[in-house]
Write a protein that holds these residues in place. Structure first.
Motif, PDB file in Angstrom:
ATOM      1  N   PHE A 497       0.849  -1.183   0.000  1.00 45.52           N
ATOM      2  CA  PHE A 497       0.000   0.000   0.000  1.00 45.52           C
ATOM      3  C   PHE A 497       0.885   1.234   0.000  1.00 45.52           C
ATOM      4  CE2 PHE A 497       0.628  -0.835   4.522  1.00 45.52           C
ATOM      5  CZ  PHE A 497       0.816   0.413   5.075  1.00 45.52           C
ATOM      6  N   GLU A 498       0.324   2.295  -0.511  1.00 42.51           N
ATOM      7  CA  GLU A 498       1.044   3.562  -0.549  1.00 42.51           C
ATOM      8  C   GLU A 498       0.163   4.651   0.035  1.00 42.51           C
ATOM      9  OE1 GLU A 498       0.920   6.023  -4.346  1.00 42.51           O
ATOM     10  OE2 GLU A 498       0.975   3.976  -5.145  1.00 42.51           O
ATOM     11  N   ILE A 499       0.793   5.571   0.730  1.00 39.98           N
ATOM     12  CA  ILE A 499       0.082   6.718   1.307  1.00 39.98           C
ATOM     13  C   ILE A 499       0.820   7.975   0.882  1.00 39.98           C
ATOM     14  CG2 ILE A 499      -0.553   7.917   3.434  1.00 39.98           C
ATOM     15  CD1 ILE A 499      -0.998   5.257   4.750  1.00 39.98           C
ATOM     16  N   PRO A 500       0.167   8.831   0.085  1.00 39.95           N
ATOM     17  CA  PRO A 500       0.838  10.070  -0.349  1.00 39.95           C
ATOM     18  C   PRO A 500       0.773  11.128   0.746  1.00 39.95           C
ATOM     19  CG  PRO A 500      -1.342   9.934  -1.316  1.00 39.95           C
ATOM     20  CD  PRO A 500      -1.165   8.667  -0.519  1.00 39.95           C
ATOM     21  N   ASP A 501       1.735  12.030   0.690  1.00 38.98           N
ATOM     22  CA  ASP A 501       1.680  13.171   1.599  1.00 38.98           C
ATOM     23  C   ASP A 501       0.507  14.062   1.229  1.00 38.98           C
ATOM     24  OD1 ASP A 501       3.971  12.186   2.692  1.00 38.98           O
ATOM     25  OD2 ASP A 501       5.306  13.523   1.570  1.00 38.98           O
ATOM     26  N   ARG A 502       0.069  14.846   2.192  1.00 39.78           N
ATOM     27  CA  ARG A 502      -1.026  15.775   1.917  1.00 39.78           C
ATOM     28  C   ARG A 502      -0.622  16.757   0.821  1.00 39.78           C
ATOM     29  NH1 ARG A 502      -1.779  17.490   8.060  1.00 39.78           N
ATOM     30  NH2 ARG A 502       0.362  16.701   8.015  1.00 39.78           N
TER      31      ARG A 502
END
Length: 525
Positions: A497-502
């Motif tokens: 999974f990947e989570i981008p910065d705001r």
């Protein structure tokens, strides 16, 4: 094109025009009656009407041919009378024989022309008035001429029905192959009209019988092949709508291989899917009700346990001082889980409280909460930089890693033989995105579970599982603007999974990913 008051042009369709047409009251009554008829009745009436239309198209050429043949018969009788007259000296026919010849030929006068010599065989009455002339000597030279001649003859035949009584007609016909030789008769039109009326009535009666018989045969054939299956499909849809969750109301497809069979099979498959979806929704509603009842009592129990754990901080034992904060944090997290349990069933997840936090300490906390590593059975490996930070909600990220790691543990423990494996978490940053791999050495994900892997109650890989872990993880990752996928690996299973910065823009999604797109709530400071 029509224009309104604002000069906007729009095309007037046939449906719009038909709605604007003022339909007479009697026509509106028949339209309403037609709409109320069932499909079998409409089919029978339309079949009979179309067959009658076909009979009419046959009837017109038939009466035209009958008229021409009838006149040719009169011309033949007149030609025979001409030949008989030539047998008398000087061509003078006795009055008695003359009357008999006129009666047999049904004519009033006969004349002929042979080899350029014109002869009046039976002279015409000087007081007689001829109302119409017909020449049957026409020889069409092309197919267009033939079509034109046929329409002309049809018009002449129809005119006979509407002509006034008592008319006298003159008819010309050929004798032999020489176009200059002819026979000419003058006759009343009444015998032709009577014969034509009799023939038309016979044709009409036969047409009606043929129309009804053909309509009945076509009706029963189409009814068996089309109408009954359509009515069966309609009945199945109505019956299924009354109770979509009843599997017994799903249509049983026939063995047909045509379009009707395809429609039955597709309808049956659609009904099965819809019934399963509704059953799942019902089960979700029942689960939500049950969880809501359990939630109140469970929160009370956890609150009591939290009060007791607070007293442990007063004990000076070093071991107690080491584990008491972790126990209190776990109880706090469990209480928050109870408060947020029903959020999964909502249409939208609350926006995460994101912050830049170090990932490795959080992963170590997940391992301690799950009792990893387990000596001799499951190894726990963290492959990430100590300075790696991720922009996410701390509690949400803990739930994601906990659910994925717990699934990995269950996969390893459920493998046949002596369970010994490894759970490895690897993380790295690429620009404004953080990628996390949760890998295990279990038996992998079955192919049949991959299609609905991130759906609640359908993606479970083990007997007795609910499939909620991956669904919850996918939804939480989605509210962070990221997505999760199952990677193809030769051994075990790897969820990435990947989570981008705001504020980071999302790229192209790959097939087989689960993602809930939502813009970040705020930006990085």
């Amino acid at each position: 094109m029509l224009r309104d008051n604002k000069n906007d042009a729009r095309q007037l369709t046939f449906a719009d025009w038909w709605r604007r047409v003022r339909v007479p009251q009697w026509a509106a009554k028949y339209q309403a009656s037609w709409r109320d008829l069932g499909l079998p009745s409409k089919l029978l009436m339309l079949t009979a009407a179309f067959v009658m239309l076909a009979e009419v198209l046959i009837f017109l050429p038939s009466i035209s041919t009958f008229r021409v043949d009838w006149l040719n018969e009169r011309l033949t009788a007149a030609q025979l009378a001409t030949l008989a007259a030539e047998g008398f000296p000087g061509g003078d026919v006795p009055s008695g024989l003359r009357a008999e010849m006129l009666r047999t030929a049904q004519v009033k006068a006969i004349a002929s022309r042979r080899q350029g010599v014109r002869r009046l065989v039976l002279p015409v009455d000087p007081q007689m008035t001829i109302d119409q002339h017909y020449d049957l000597r026409q020889r069409p030279e092309s197919w267009l001429d033939s079509v034109a001649l046929r329409f002309e003859q049809i018009g002449d035949a129809i005119a006979v029905f509407f002509a006034p009584n008592g008319r006298t007609i003159r008819v010309l016909g050929s004798i032999g192959d020489d176009p200059d030789d002819l026979v000419e008769i003058v006759m009343p039109e009444a015998p032709l009209k009577a014969a034509l009326n009799s023939y038309a009535l016979n044709i009409l009666g036969v047409s009606i019988v043929i129309s009804l018989a053909t309509a009945a045969l076509v009706y029963f054939a189409i009814s068996r092949l089309l109408v009954r299956p359509v009515m069966r499909i309609t009945h199945a849809m109505v019956r299924f709508r009354q109770d979509p969750e009843d599997p017994s109301r799903i249509i049983v497809p026939s063995s047909r291989h045509d379009e009707i069979g395809v429609a039955e099979r597709e309808l049956g498959e659609m009904q099965r899917q819809l019934s399963g979806t509704l059953l799942q929704k019902t089960r979700l509603a029942q689960l939500g009700l049950a969880v809501s009842k359990i939630n109140h009592d469970l929160r009370g129990m956890l609150a009591n346990a939290q009060l007791l754990s607070d007293r442990l901080t007063a004990i000076p034992d070093p071991t107690v001082q080491r584990f008491a904060p972790k126990l209190i944090a776990s109880l706090d997290r469990a209480i928050n889980f109870c408060n947020d349990t029903l959020r999964f069933g909502r249409a939208e997840e609350a926006a995460p409280r994101r912050e830049l936090l170090p990932l490795k300490p959080l992963a170590e906390e997940v391992g301690e909460a799950l009792g990893l590593p387990r000596e001799g059975s499951i190894d726990w490996v963290l492959e990430m930089d100590d300075t790696l930070r991720i922009d996410a909600d701390r509690d949400h990220l803990f739930r994601i890693l906990s659910n994925l790691s717990r699934n990995a543990i269950e996969a390893i423990e459920g493998a046949p033989g002596s369970p010994h494996g490894e759970v490895r978490i690897k993380a790295w940053r690429e620009g404004r995105r953080v990628f996390v791999d949760v890998r295990d050495t279990g038996p992998g994900v079955p192919q049949k579970a991959r299609d609905h892997l991130f759906e609640a109650f359908t993606g479970s890989q083990r007997k007795g599982g609910t499939g909620l872990g991956l669904a919850i993880a996918a939804e939480i990752i989605g509210v962070h603007g990221g997505h999760i996928r199952l990677l193809d690996t030769p051994k075990g299973a790897t969820f990435q999974f990947e989570i981008p910065d705001r504020g980071a823009h999302h790229g192209h999604e790959e097939p087989g990913t689960a993602r809930l797109s939502r813009p970040p709530a705020d930006d990085l400071a």
